[in-house]
Design a protein around this motif. Sequence first.
Motif, PDB file in Angstrom:
ATOM      1  N   GLU A 104      -7.434   3.815   0.084  1.00 20.72           N
ATOM      2  CA  GLU A 104      -8.013   2.502   0.336  1.00 20.72           C
ATOM      3  C   GLU A 104      -8.416   2.369   1.795  1.00 20.72           C
ATOM      4  OE1 GLU A 104      -6.753  -1.120  -1.328  1.00 20.72           O
ATOM      5  OE2 GLU A 104      -5.467  -0.144  -2.816  1.00 20.72           O
ATOM      6  N   THR A 153      -8.931   7.662  -6.718  1.00 18.86           N
ATOM      7  CA  THR A 153      -7.726   8.208  -6.092  1.00 18.86           C
ATOM      8  C   THR A 153      -6.884   7.076  -5.504  1.00 18.86           C
ATOM      9  OG1 THR A 153      -8.671   8.433  -3.878  1.00 18.86           O
ATOM     10  CG2 THR A 153      -9.062  10.257  -5.413  1.00 18.86           C
ATOM     11  N   ASP A 154      -5.781   7.438  -4.894  1.00 18.40           N
ATOM     12  CA  ASP A 154      -4.923   6.475  -4.202  1.00 18.40           C
ATOM     13  C   ASP A 154      -5.334   6.364  -2.740  1.00 18.40           C
ATOM     14  OD1 ASP A 154      -3.306   5.551  -6.263  1.00 18.40           O
ATOM     15  OD2 ASP A 154      -1.968   7.272  -6.122  1.00 18.40           O
ATOM     16  N   THR A 205       0.585   8.765   2.708  1.00 18.68           N
ATOM     17  CA  THR A 205       1.199   8.029   1.596  1.00 18.68           C
ATOM     18  C   THR A 205       2.577   7.474   1.942  1.00 18.68           C
ATOM     19  OG1 THR A 205       2.079  10.097   0.704  1.00 18.68           O
ATOM     20  CG2 THR A 205      -0.046   9.331  -0.186  1.00 18.68           C
ATOM     21  N   TYR A 240       0.809  -1.224   0.000  1.00 18.55           N
ATOM     22  CA  TYR A 240       0.000   0.000   0.000  1.00 18.55           C
ATOM     23  C   TYR A 240       0.844   1.277   0.000  1.00 18.55           C
ATOM     24  CZ  TYR A 240      -3.661  -3.341   0.932  1.00 18.55           C
ATOM     25  OH  TYR A 240      -4.516  -4.405   0.829  1.00 18.55           O
ATOM     26  N   LYS A 283      -0.204   5.098  -0.944  1.00 11.61           N
ATOM     27  CA  LYS A 283      -1.656   5.259  -0.818  1.00 11.61           C
ATOM     28  C   LYS A 283      -2.011   5.844   0.551  1.00 11.61           C
ATOM     29  CE  LYS A 283      -2.834   1.464  -3.881  1.00 11.61           C
ATOM     30  NZ  LYS A 283      -3.822   1.918  -4.829  1.00 11.61           N
TER      31      LYS A 283
END
Length: 168
Positions: free
Chosen positions: A60, A57-58, A136, A24, A27
Amino acid sequence: MEKPNIYQFSVENVKGETVSLEKYKGKVLLIVNTASECGFTPQLALLEELRTNFETTDFEILAFPSNDFGQQEPLNDEGIGKFCTVNYDTHFTIFKKTKIRGEDAHPLFSFLADKNLNGNFNSAPRWNFHKYLINTKGELVDFFYSFTKPNSARVKKKIQKLLTPTTS
């Protein structure tokens, strides 16, 4: 020096496969402990709404069912997946039922709960649907208590801010 992040951890998905959280990287994540028989269970629909809101988008959502509070997650992993899909049409990632507090807590949740480990907050979940916001870089940047709705303006603004690159 690199700040503490979640990429050092691996978790198990509902199929029993080990997943490195490095998957991930880059993200924005909302990590939530869930339960199928909790007063907050309808938040599963709000989590799905939030996921849909940021679909392109990034961002989750990573859900970790837990039976740590009031024995409110009696289902097995397969049953949890079915419950979430059938009742709330969820499309976010749901991991294996996980211990999230106490001595047997998964190392990820020990990290998220302890400022000495995550560098930012002491925030052990007090109930189901405690939410952790990860940037991120895999760093814990905020948390929301169970009563904060996942699709609230406050949560959405914080996610949007993390998704919007700042020019320096």
